[in-house]
Design a protein around this motif. Sequence first.
Motif: not given
Length: 264
Positions: A197-212
């Motif tokens: 869960a930590t790994a998946v949420l971290t991945s989602v967060n990183a992609v969302w923050v760096n969308k471009v």
Amino acid sequence: MSQHFKETPQNAITESKIARVIPCKELDVGDPIKWLSLGLRDFFRTPGLSVFYGVIFAIIPWTIAYLVQLTGWHLVILPAIVCFMLIGPFLAAGLYDVSWELEKGHKPSLRHSLRAITRNAVNEWGFGLMLMILMIFWLRVASLIHALYPQYLDPTLENLLPFLALGTVVGAGFTMLVFFISAFTQPILMERKVDIATAVLTSVNAVWVNKVPMFIWGGIIFTSVALGFVTGFVGFIFLMPLIGYASWHAYIDAIEIKRERKYE
């Protein structure tokens, strides 16, 4: 070449009752090109291992194409491509290990890379199961779309176009979902003793923050997969190890670390 620290942006997920979220760093638009450059360096430093994994990645779509030809179910091509993109991050564990070993100044080996999946075995296999469930769900949706196609119509482009368009839209949605949850999940699980869960949420967060920059990176991955299919899967022998190595460097650039890391 040093991996410099970057400004830490305001994370998209600040609190979660499911798991903690490892902070991410702010990426530059040109970073995907840098990751490819570092990945290319790793490829030429380990040509034997790179070709070994590349051949495996080439065999997978070849098998898919063979099954399509055997069954005559051509509408399975699109979901098959998506399935390949679903499984890819999970199978890339060995490639991540090769780049990690090079980063530490070690000599990568096949045995060491094949054991990469066992470092955080429960959560890594759980991640693989998650991808398999998504793949099966997508195949069921694809089967439903195929079932909607009237059997009495000739398989012309005009008749197939509405169903291909629907499949493309649904497939794009699944691909985007998988990209968010898998962009950094596997390397996080490999390097850090964290739960899935930590790994998946971290991945989602990183992609969302760096969308471009991550949208650009996703486009590079999709283009590589497309080129692999256009070249009769031969291109995967080179392209997939390159993308795997570059993905490790993307992880090092994107996720916060406790100390500066160097790649010589």
